[in-house]
Design a protein around this motif. Structure first.
Motif, PDB file in Angstrom:
ATOM      1  N   TYR A   1      87.101  58.015  31.100  1.00 20.33           N
ATOM      2  CA  TYR A   1      87.816  58.713  30.025  1.00 20.33           C
ATOM      3  C   TYR A   1      87.100  60.007  29.656  1.00 20.33           C
ATOM      4  O   TYR A   1      85.881  60.037  29.475  1.00 20.33           O
ATOM      5  CB  TYR A   1      87.917  57.807  28.787  1.00 20.33           C
ATOM      6  N   ARG A   2      87.909  61.063  29.502  1.00 18.15           N
ATOM      7  CA  ARG A   2      87.364  62.406  29.269  1.00 18.15           C
ATOM      8  C   ARG A   2      86.543  62.481  27.990  1.00 18.15           C
ATOM      9  O   ARG A   2      85.587  63.233  27.894  1.00 18.15           O
ATOM     10  CB  ARG A   2      88.540  63.392  29.179  1.00 18.15           C
ATOM     11  N   TYR A   3      86.908  61.694  26.979  1.00 18.52           N
ATOM     12  CA  TYR A   3      86.239  61.858  25.681  1.00 18.52           C
ATOM     13  C   TYR A   3      85.088  60.892  25.451  1.00 18.52           C
ATOM     14  O   TYR A   3      84.613  60.757  24.327  1.00 18.52           O
ATOM     15  CB  TYR A   3      87.261  61.748  24.541  1.00 18.52           C
ATOM     16  N   PHE A   4      84.650  60.213  26.483  1.00 17.44           N
ATOM     17  CA  PHE A   4      83.395  59.473  26.374  1.00 17.44           C
ATOM     18  C   PHE A   4      82.334  60.284  27.106  1.00 17.44           C
ATOM     19  O   PHE A   4      82.534  60.697  28.254  1.00 17.44           O
ATOM     20  CB  PHE A   4      83.516  58.073  26.965  1.00 17.44           C
ATOM     21  N   HIS A   5      81.209  60.498  26.448  1.00 17.25           N
ATOM     22  CA  HIS A   5      80.205  61.420  26.991  1.00 17.25           C
ATOM     23  C   HIS A   5      78.935  60.667  27.343  1.00 17.25           C
ATOM     24  O   HIS A   5      78.343  60.008  26.480  1.00 17.25           O
ATOM     25  CB  HIS A   5      79.892  62.516  25.977  1.00 17.25           C
ATOM     26  N   LEU A   6      78.536  60.786  28.579  1.00 15.66           N
ATOM     27  CA  LEU A   6      77.317  60.124  29.025  1.00 15.66           C
ATOM     28  C   LEU A   6      76.110  61.056  28.921  1.00 15.66           C
ATOM     29  O   LEU A   6      74.998  60.697  29.286  1.00 15.66           O
ATOM     30  CB  LEU A   6      77.493  59.612  30.462  1.00 15.66           C
ATOM     31  N   GLN A   7      76.347  62.266  28.434  1.00 16.23           N
ATOM     32  CA  GLN A   7      75.301  63.253  28.159  1.00 16.23           C
ATOM     33  C   GLN A   7      75.553  63.809  26.754  1.00 16.23           C
ATOM     34  O   GLN A   7      76.703  63.808  26.300  1.00 16.23           O
ATOM     35  CB  GLN A   7      75.381  64.428  29.155  1.00 16.23           C
ATOM     36  N   PRO A   8      74.512  64.334  26.099  1.00 20.63           N
ATOM     37  CA  PRO A   8      74.748  64.928  24.772  1.00 20.63           C
ATOM     38  C   PRO A   8      75.704  66.117  24.863  1.00 20.63           C
ATOM     39  O   PRO A   8      75.650  66.885  25.829  1.00 20.63           O
ATOM     40  CB  PRO A   8      73.353  65.393  24.339  1.00 20.63           C
TER      41      PRO A   8
ATOM     42  N   ARG B   1      84.654  40.761  22.299  1.00 17.20           N
ATOM     43  CA  ARG B   1      85.829  40.698  23.184  1.00 17.20           C
ATOM     44  C   ARG B   1      85.802  41.844  24.188  1.00 17.20           C
ATOM     45  O   ARG B   1      85.717  43.017  23.822  1.00 17.20           O
ATOM     46  CB  ARG B   1      87.116  40.776  22.344  1.00 17.20           C
ATOM     47  N   ARG B   2      85.980  41.490  25.463  1.00 15.86           N
ATOM     48  CA  ARG B   2      85.966  42.512  26.515  1.00 15.86           C
ATOM     49  C   ARG B   2      87.146  43.475  26.388  1.00 15.86           C
ATOM     50  O   ARG B   2      87.048  44.633  26.736  1.00 15.86           O
ATOM     51  CB  ARG B   2      86.014  41.853  27.888  1.00 15.86           C
ATOM     52  N   ASP B   3      88.275  42.946  25.918  1.00 14.30           N
ATOM     53  CA  ASP B   3      89.438  43.830  25.810  1.00 14.30           C
ATOM     54  C   ASP B   3      89.261  44.867  24.707  1.00 14.30           C
ATOM     55  O   ASP B   3      90.077  45.767  24.568  1.00 14.30           O
ATOM     56  CB  ASP B   3      90.725  43.006  25.581  1.00 14.30           C
ATOM     57  N   ARG B   4      88.191  44.773  23.931  1.00 14.83           N
ATOM     58  CA  ARG B   4      87.924  45.781  22.896  1.00 14.83           C
ATOM     59  C   ARG B   4      87.007  46.888  23.401  1.00 14.83           C
ATOM     60  O   ARG B   4      86.538  47.714  22.628  1.00 14.83           O
ATOM     61  CB  ARG B   4      87.257  45.110  21.666  1.00 14.83           C
ATOM     62  N   LEU B   5      86.707  46.880  24.698  1.00 13.68           N
ATOM     63  CA  LEU B   5      85.654  47.777  25.197  1.00 13.68           C
ATOM     64  C   LEU B   5      85.925  49.250  24.874  1.00 13.68           C
ATOM     65  O   LEU B   5      85.019  49.970  24.443  1.00 13.68           O
ATOM     66  CB  LEU B   5      85.459  47.588  26.716  1.00 13.68           C
ATOM     67  N   VAL B   6      87.170  49.721  25.069  1.00 13.53           N
ATOM     68  CA  VAL B   6      87.425  51.147  24.812  1.00 13.53           C
ATOM     69  C   VAL B   6      87.185  51.465  23.330  1.00 13.53           C
ATOM     70  O   VAL B   6      86.580  52.492  22.987  1.00 13.53           O
ATOM     71  CB  VAL B   6      88.852  51.528  25.267  1.00 13.53           C
ATOM     72  N   GLN B   7      87.614  50.569  22.445  1.00 12.87           N
ATOM     73  CA  GLN B   7      87.380  50.814  21.016  1.00 12.87           C
ATOM     74  C   GLN B   7      85.890  50.713  20.683  1.00 12.87           C
ATOM     75  O   GLN B   7      85.368  51.469  19.863  1.00 12.87           O
ATOM     76  CB  GLN B   7      88.176  49.819  20.160  1.00 12.87           C
ATOM     77  N   LEU B   8      85.189  49.790  21.340  1.00 11.30           N
ATOM     78  CA  LEU B   8      83.735  49.680  21.130  1.00 11.30           C
ATOM     79  C   LEU B   8      83.028  50.959  21.572  1.00 11.30           C
ATOM     80  O   LEU B   8      82.098  51.432  20.908  1.00 11.30           O
ATOM     81  CB  LEU B   8      83.187  48.489  21.920  1.00 11.30           C
ATOM     82  N   LEU B   9      83.479  51.522  22.683  1.00 13.97           N
ATOM     83  CA  LEU B   9      82.859  52.762  23.163  1.00 13.97           C
ATOM     84  C   LEU B   9      83.088  53.893  22.160  1.00 13.97           C
ATOM     85  O   LEU B   9      82.193  54.700  21.898  1.00 13.97           O
ATOM     86  CB  LEU B   9      83.421  53.134  24.538  1.00 13.97           C
ATOM     87  N   HIS B  10      84.297  53.937  21.577  1.00  9.33           N
ATOM     88  CA  HIS B  10      84.560  54.951  20.536  1.00  9.33           C
ATOM     89  C   HIS B  10      83.550  54.797  19.398  1.00  9.33           C
ATOM     90  O   HIS B  10      82.970  55.770  18.927  1.00  9.33           O
ATOM     91  CB  HIS B  10      85.965  54.759  19.958  1.00  9.33           C
ATOM     92  N   GLU B  11      83.391  53.564  18.953  1.00  8.01           N
ATOM     93  CA  GLU B  11      82.539  53.351  17.776  1.00  8.01           C
ATOM     94  C   GLU B  11      81.069  53.567  18.114  1.00  8.01           C
ATOM     95  O   GLU B  11      80.313  54.097  17.297  1.00  8.01           O
ATOM     96  CB  GLU B  11      82.798  51.951  17.199  1.00  8.01           C
ATOM     97  N   ALA B  12      80.667  53.148  19.313  1.00  6.13           N
ATOM     98  CA  ALA B  12      79.267  53.375  19.710  1.00  6.13           C
ATOM     99  C   ALA B  12      79.002  54.875  19.830  1.00  6.13           C
ATOM    100  O   ALA B  12      77.940  55.370  19.420  1.00  6.13           O
ATOM    101  CB  ALA B  12      78.994  52.675  21.049  1.00  6.13           C
ATOM    102  N   GLN B  13      79.960  55.608  20.345  1.00  6.20           N
ATOM    103  CA  GLN B  13      79.761  57.051  20.506  1.00  6.20           C
ATOM    104  C   GLN B  13      79.684  57.758  19.150  1.00  6.20           C
ATOM    105  O   GLN B  13      78.957  58.741  18.994  1.00  6.20           O
ATOM    106  CB  GLN B  13      80.904  57.640  21.337  1.00  6.20           C
ATOM    107  N   ALA B  14      80.435  57.234  18.178  1.00  8.55           N
ATOM    108  CA  ALA B  14      80.430  57.855  16.852  1.00  8.55           C
ATOM    109  C   ALA B  14      79.031  57.816  16.218  1.00  8.55           C
ATOM    110  O   ALA B  14      78.695  58.642  15.367  1.00  8.55           O
ATOM    111  CB  ALA B  14      81.442  57.161  15.944  1.00  8.55           C
ATOM    112  N   LEU B  15      78.185  56.880  16.638  1.00 12.48           N
ATOM    113  CA  LEU B  15      76.853  56.752  16.037  1.00 12.48           C
ATOM    114  C   LEU B  15      75.949  57.928  16.388  1.00 12.48           C
ATOM    115  O   LEU B  15      75.161  58.393  15.569  1.00 12.48           O
ATOM    116  CB  LEU B  15      76.184  55.442  16.492  1.00 12.48           C
ATOM    117  N   GLN B  16      76.037  58.423  17.647  1.00 13.42           N
ATOM    118  CA  GLN B  16      75.121  59.482  18.066  1.00 13.42           C
ATOM    119  C   GLN B  16      75.821  60.696  18.658  1.00 13.42           C
ATOM    120  O   GLN B  16      75.173  61.647  19.060  1.00 13.42           O
ATOM    121  CB  GLN B  16      74.157  58.936  19.133  1.00 13.42           C
TER     122      GLN B  16
END
Ligand code: SF4
Length: 582
Positions: free
Chosen positions: A52-59, A8-23
């Protein structure tokens, strides 16, 4: 992840949280995979992540430490503590160490102004009441690469911080009584009861709650649609933390207030939009929801999801919040249509604040008359206030509306007060003659933040701190706000550096007038409120920083040319602007 969220596209922000939690960050291939799985272009997904400030595109390192950077945090020493931590870890602020171990930086107010200085650790936990000793211990743990799970658990304790409870904070646990009372009354009578109570939204604007709900009920609905109830727990206004206390102490009342709304509106979907800084509340809230679901206390047709924000102050604005719920950048929508007409996924949506829902549950149980008996004719009921800054008893105070500000200041232990910022940076900067005024919509409206500054504080610095906050949080959608907030900061920087003149003051007045009337949403319109009040109530704070009678540049051009002189090897008279013969 994609499967779990049903692509679901409307889950994107939550998906980004979970994807970020992996690495710990979001590598490009991961974003591309999400984009492909959702049928979106990579640019759209990167655009959302970058917003969003808390999504990081760099380590950002295994240990990512963000100091809360509200003005009151700075007064409590947060900047010196952050510098100390950087020195101990051999780090530059805002840069990840070359070995990928750590990064130290700043973030906007973390909602812990009564327990600061505080920092956010890996966006999962907060450490409160920092001092030099604790910072030294943190540096040791990071250097030794001790897993966060093995850090002293008492560091992560957050207290509710209630100094004076009232009817909302003292309410007995709500186990369905409010919803049962609403059913017994019937929906029309329940709405009339809400109207009779005089309840106005606690998020700041003070719109009558019953009127918002009636507008939602009046909006047309297709057979596939439902009305939606959203609890705005994105308590991002610097200096505000009273919703944190309610979510810790009265989560049942908040959820039950949402249940009352669902009952009256016939809503089947609900969301709690929880600010990312309150991540430490997530498991507790989920447990309460699970218990209520199991006990049948959410209702047969209504359920609530918790959506975690990702660090964007503008998402406190209801249409921006809905955009974020839909998995998009949190850009405020053009209104009308209002969210009550076309909100979440085009459905009629009521967005109310945490405190409003707690009040709704109280009114449903105890009746409109009991609520209306508290407060003043225009401001009925009880109100929570977060008090921080130069007071001996910072914390949450619940008082009836109409209480004089001076009474609250006395109770919080404020002395030698020079100014009070009421309602957060978008509110009012008040001087001592205002302190006898009353808290309420007809006199001193407030969403519930009160920052106190004693006479040792530099008010120009206070206002400059707020201006930096707004410039940082502007979503960039409209030019007057995107450019105006930055120009205000630059002008205040110039005054701060001693290059001010009456010209700069006039420029600030023009900017202030311009931004009040031309921005797309309330963030830009209110960004210069502290400046407006400084100009009106504390003109000496600016005059004393304008030593020049005529315009002078904000920087030393001759000094700026030093690198050019070094590069060309010239240091003669003609290579210095101030030495060139005229
Ligand atoms: Fe974004 Fe500021 Fe414009 Fe609001 S006023 S839409 S925050 S740029």
């Amino acid at each position: 992840l994609l499967l779990r969220h049903g692509h679901r596209r409307d889950r994107l922000v939550q998906l980004l949280h979970e994807a970020q939690a992996l690495q710990g960050w979001l590598p490009r291939p991961a974003l591309a995979e999400l984009a492909a799985g959702l049928g979106l272009s990579p640019a759209v997904v990167e655009g959302v992540a970058g917003f969003y400030r808390y999504f990081h595109l760099q380590p950002v390192g295994r240990y990512h430490l963000l100091f809360s950077d509200n003005v009151t945090d700075r007064h409590a020493g947060s900047r010196a503590l952050a510098a100390d931590l950087c020195r101990r870890l051999w780090l530059e602020p805002g840069r990840t160490s070359e070995d990928g171990l750590a990064r130290v930086g700043f973030t906007s107010c973390t909602g812990l102004g009564d327990q600061g200085p505080a920092l956010l650790l890996n966006q999962q936990q907060v450490i409160t009441r920092l001092d030099g000793g604790r910072v030294a211990e943190i540096a040791e743990l990071v250097r030794a690469q001790v897993p966060v799970a093995d850090w002293p658990t008492d560091w992560f304790t957050v207290e509710p911080g209630v100094r004076r409870p009232g009817v909302l904070l003292n309410a007995p646990a709500s186990q369905g009584e409010a919803i049962a009372a609403t059913r017994a009354r019937g929906n029309a009578a329940a709405l009339d009861e809400l109207q009779a109570s005089g309840l106005r939204g606690r998020g700041g604007a003070g719109y009558p709650t019953h009127a918002k709900w009636r507008a939602c009920l009046a909006a047309p609905l297709t057979a596939e649609q439902t009305r939606v109830v959203v609890c705005n727990a994105d308590e991002g206004e610097p200096g505000t933390f009273k919703d944190r206390a309610l979510l810790m102490l009265q989560p049942d009342a908040v959820i039950e207030g949402m249940g009352v709304a669902a009952e009256v509106l016939g809503a089947r979907r609900g969301f709690i939009y929880l600010r990312a800084e309150y991540r430490f509340l997530l498991e507790g809230l989920q447990a309460v929801l699970a218990e209520r679901r199991a006990a049948g206390l959410l209702g047969p047709h209504f359920d609530i999801e918790i959506h975690l924000g990702a660090g964007a102050y503008v998402c406190g604005e209801e249409s921006a919040l809905i955009e974020s719920l839909e998995g998009k950048r949190g850009t405020p929508r053009i209104r009308p249509p209002f969210p009550v007409e076309r909100g979440y996924l085009g459905q009629p949506t009521v967005v109310n604040n945490v405190e409003t829902f707690a009040a709704v549950a109280w009114i449903a149980r105890h009746g409109a008359a009991a609520w209306a008996a508290m407060g003043t004719p225009e401001s009925r009921g009880s109100k929570l206030h977060s008090v921080s800054g130069d007071v001996s008893r910072p914390g949450v105070y619940e008082l009836p509306f109409g209480t004089p500000l001076a009474e609250l200041l006395r109770e919080a232990g404020a002395h030698d007060v020079q100014a009070v910022q009421l309602g957060g940076p978008s509110g009012l900067l008040l001087a001592p003659p205002d302190f006898e005024r009353r808290l309420g919509f007809e006199d001193l409206p407030t969403a519930g933040a009160l920052m106190v500054f004693n006479r040792s504080r530099d008010l120009l610095e206070v206002v400059r701190g707020f201006a930096q906050f707004f410039a940082h949080e502007s979503c960039g959608f409209c030019t007057p706000c995107r450019v105006g907030t930055e120009l205000v900061v630059r002008r205040l920087d110039k005054l701060h550096a001693g290059h001010g003149s009456p010209f700069d003051e006039a420029e600030l007045r023009d900017l202030e007038a311009l931004m009040h009337g031309t921005t797309h949403c309330g963030l830009g319109a209110s960004a210069t409120n502290p400046l407006r009040d400084l100009l009106q109530r504390f003109p000496e704070a600016l005059c004393s920083r304008s030593p020049h009678a005529h315009f002078v540049p904000g920087f030393d051009l001759d000094a700026e040319l030093a690198s050019a002189r070094a590069a060309t090897g010239r240091d003669d008279t003609h290579a210095h602007l101030d030495q060139v013969p005229r």
